[in-house]
Design an enzyme around this catalytic site. Structure first.
Site, PDB file in Angstrom:
ATOM      1  N   ASP A  16     -55.529 -48.921  32.466  1.00  0.00           N
ATOM      2  CA  ASP A  16     -56.432 -49.815  33.199  1.00  0.00           C
ATOM      3  C   ASP A  16     -55.666 -50.644  34.216  1.00  0.00           C
ATOM      4  O   ASP A  16     -54.905 -51.537  33.849  1.00  0.00           O
ATOM      5  CB  ASP A  16     -57.154 -50.739  32.212  1.00  0.00           C
ATOM      6  N   MET A  55     -55.830 -53.320  37.154  1.00  0.00           N
ATOM      7  CA  MET A  55     -56.708 -54.377  37.683  1.00  0.00           C
ATOM      8  C   MET A  55     -55.952 -55.244  38.681  1.00  0.00           C
ATOM      9  O   MET A  55     -54.791 -55.590  38.435  1.00  0.00           O
ATOM     10  CB  MET A  55     -57.217 -55.256  36.529  1.00  0.00           C
ATOM     11  N   HIS A  80     -57.360 -45.595  35.532  1.00  0.00           N
ATOM     12  CA  HIS A  80     -58.659 -46.169  35.890  1.00  0.00           C
ATOM     13  C   HIS A  80     -58.391 -47.339  36.834  1.00  0.00           C
ATOM     14  O   HIS A  80     -57.956 -48.404  36.402  1.00  0.00           O
ATOM     15  CB  HIS A  80     -59.350 -46.610  34.580  1.00  0.00           C
ATOM     16  N   MET A 114     -59.232 -50.297  38.900  1.00  0.00           N
ATOM     17  CA  MET A 114     -60.210 -51.358  39.169  1.00  0.00           C
ATOM     18  C   MET A 114     -59.613 -52.227  40.262  1.00  0.00           C
ATOM     19  O   MET A 114     -59.196 -53.369  40.033  1.00  0.00           O
ATOM     20  CB  MET A 114     -60.471 -52.154  37.877  1.00  0.00           C
ATOM     21  N   SER A 145     -56.865 -46.969  25.414  1.00  0.00           N
ATOM     22  CA  SER A 145     -56.582 -47.804  26.583  1.00  0.00           C
ATOM     23  C   SER A 145     -55.410 -48.731  26.285  1.00  0.00           C
ATOM     24  O   SER A 145     -55.468 -49.538  25.351  1.00  0.00           O
ATOM     25  CB  SER A 145     -57.815 -48.639  26.927  1.00  0.00           C
ATOM     26  N   MET A 189     -68.932 -46.854  32.792  1.00  0.00           N
ATOM     27  CA  MET A 189     -68.529 -48.088  32.114  1.00  0.00           C
ATOM     28  C   MET A 189     -69.658 -48.514  31.182  1.00  0.00           C
ATOM     29  O   MET A 189     -70.825 -48.578  31.589  1.00  0.00           O
ATOM     30  CB  MET A 189     -68.288 -49.215  33.130  1.00  0.00           C
ATOM     31  N   ASP A 225     -66.344 -45.675  28.685  1.00  0.00           N
ATOM     32  CA  ASP A 225     -65.292 -46.687  28.556  1.00  0.00           C
ATOM     33  C   ASP A 225     -65.879 -48.066  28.269  1.00  0.00           C
ATOM     34  O   ASP A 225     -66.588 -48.626  29.100  1.00  0.00           O
ATOM     35  CB  ASP A 225     -64.500 -46.706  29.881  1.00  0.00           C
ATOM     36  N   HIS A 236     -55.219 -43.824  28.612  1.00  0.00           N
ATOM     37  CA  HIS A 236     -56.086 -44.498  29.577  1.00  0.00           C
ATOM     38  C   HIS A 236     -55.381 -45.750  30.089  1.00  0.00           C
ATOM     39  O   HIS A 236     -55.031 -46.649  29.318  1.00  0.00           O
ATOM     40  CB  HIS A 236     -57.412 -44.851  28.907  1.00  0.00           C
TER      41      HIS A 236
HETATM   42  C1  DX5 Z   1     -62.304 -52.573  30.773  1.00  0.00           C
HETATM   43  C2  DX5 Z   1     -61.431 -51.364  30.631  1.00  0.00           C
HETATM   44  C3  DX5 Z   1     -61.531 -50.663  29.329  1.00  0.00           C
HETATM   45  C4  DX5 Z   1     -61.176 -51.491  28.141  1.00  0.00           C
HETATM   46  C5  DX5 Z   1     -61.722 -50.850  26.907  1.00  0.00           C
HETATM   47  O1  DX5 Z   1     -62.308 -52.988  32.096  1.00  0.00           O
HETATM   48  O2  DX5 Z   1     -61.752 -50.417  31.627  1.00  0.00           O
HETATM   49  O3  DX5 Z   1     -60.753 -49.486  29.369  1.00  0.00           O
HETATM   50  O4  DX5 Z   1     -59.796 -51.672  27.986  1.00  0.00           O
HETATM   51  O5  DX5 Z   1     -61.441 -51.672  25.831  1.00  0.00           O
HETATM   52  P1  DX5 Z   1     -62.329 -51.655  24.522  1.00  0.00           P
HETATM   53  O6  DX5 Z   1     -62.292 -50.257  23.987  1.00  0.00           O
HETATM   54  O7  DX5 Z   1     -61.677 -52.647  23.670  1.00  0.00           O
HETATM   55  O8  DX5 Z   1     -63.738 -52.049  24.934  1.00  0.00           O
HETATM   56 ZN    ZN Z   2     -60.825 -48.389  31.559  1.00  0.00          ZN
END
Ligand code: DX5
Ligand code: ZN
Length: 218
Positions: A34, A36, A65, A67, A7, A136, A174, A32
């Site tokens: 993320d 947000m 991903h 969010m 990620s 998650m 994840d 990956h």
């Molecule tokens: C959280 C993200 C994850 C996160 C994972 O909202 O979706 O992808 O970055 O990070 P680690 O592996 O550090 O838990």
């Molecule tokens: Zn993620």
């Protein structure tokens, strides 16, 4: 075979392309990403321009991903930026089935994401339409959190749901996965493993990826 999905949330954004090339060199298959929006989750990260700037520079599957609230509004932008897979949260979609079809209409893979407290029942009527289900194992919003133990059973239940229906659907997990628990997560049924802090937070990315891979060979 298990696929590793570092990620970029835990990468150094001032040095992003170098960090991404390092995980590519280490043999990670997915990137990956993320996304947000500061509305669906209490954090803001990045959007299509950053993704577009990375596209073509590495040979990895771009796994976005989202969010974000009401992701339908931005699917085309993420497709145009170069995403190969887009996953959306069931909790963030008003018309989940429509959003899945929207993603697939662009010729890319579609997946759904469930928060730790969200029941597998919510995807009962769409699981046949998706390429991947992302569970998650932390509450979304931040990297570096601890794996929520109750999710282990949920992975097993999802694996059973998919096998019972004879489907070819990937299970991605994840949050809070690293060298010490990847084996259990894979044994439970996951085949795409996200790791942010475990990979980008390590001093030797190559060695960490190798160790993750060894421990995932179950
Ligand atoms: C959280 C993200 C994850 C996160 C994972 O909202 O979706 O992808 O970055 O990070 P680690 O592996 O550090 O838990
Ligand atoms: Zn993620």
């Amino acid at each position: 075979m298990v696929k590793l999905a570092p990620s970029i949330l835990s990468a150094d954004f001032s040095n992003l392309i170098a960090d991404v090339k390092e995980v590519e060199k280490a043999g990670c298959e997915y990137l990956h990403i993320d996304v947000m929006d500061g509305h669906y989750v209490p954090n803001i990260t990045l959007g299509p321009p950053i993704i577009k700037s990375l596209k073509g520079k590495v040979d990895m599957v771009f796994d976005a991903h989202l969010m974000i609230t009401d992701p339908d509004r931005y699917i085309k932008d993420f497709v145009d930026a170069g995403c190969d897979i887009i996953t959306v949260h069931v909790e963030a979609c008003t018309h989940l089935h429509r959003t899945i079809q929207n993603i697939k209409s662009h010729g890319i893979k579609a997946g759904v994401v469930l928060n730790p407290a969200t029941s597998l029942d919510t995807i009962k009527y769409v699981v046949e339409d998706v390429d991947m289900v992302l569970l998650m194992s932390v509450n979304p919003g931040f990297g570096g959190q601890s794996f929520i133990p109750a999710v282990m059973e949920k992975i097993k239940e999802l694996k059973k749901m998919i096998d019972d229906k004879n489907l070819d659907v990937d299970i991605e997990v994840d949050g809070g996965v690293g060298i010490n628990n990847i084996e259990e997560v894979v044994k439970a049924g996951a085949n795409v493993i996200v790791a942010g802090s475990a990979i980008f937070g390590s001093d030797d990315i190559g060695a960490t990826v190798k160790k993750l891979r060894e421990n995932a060979r179950v």
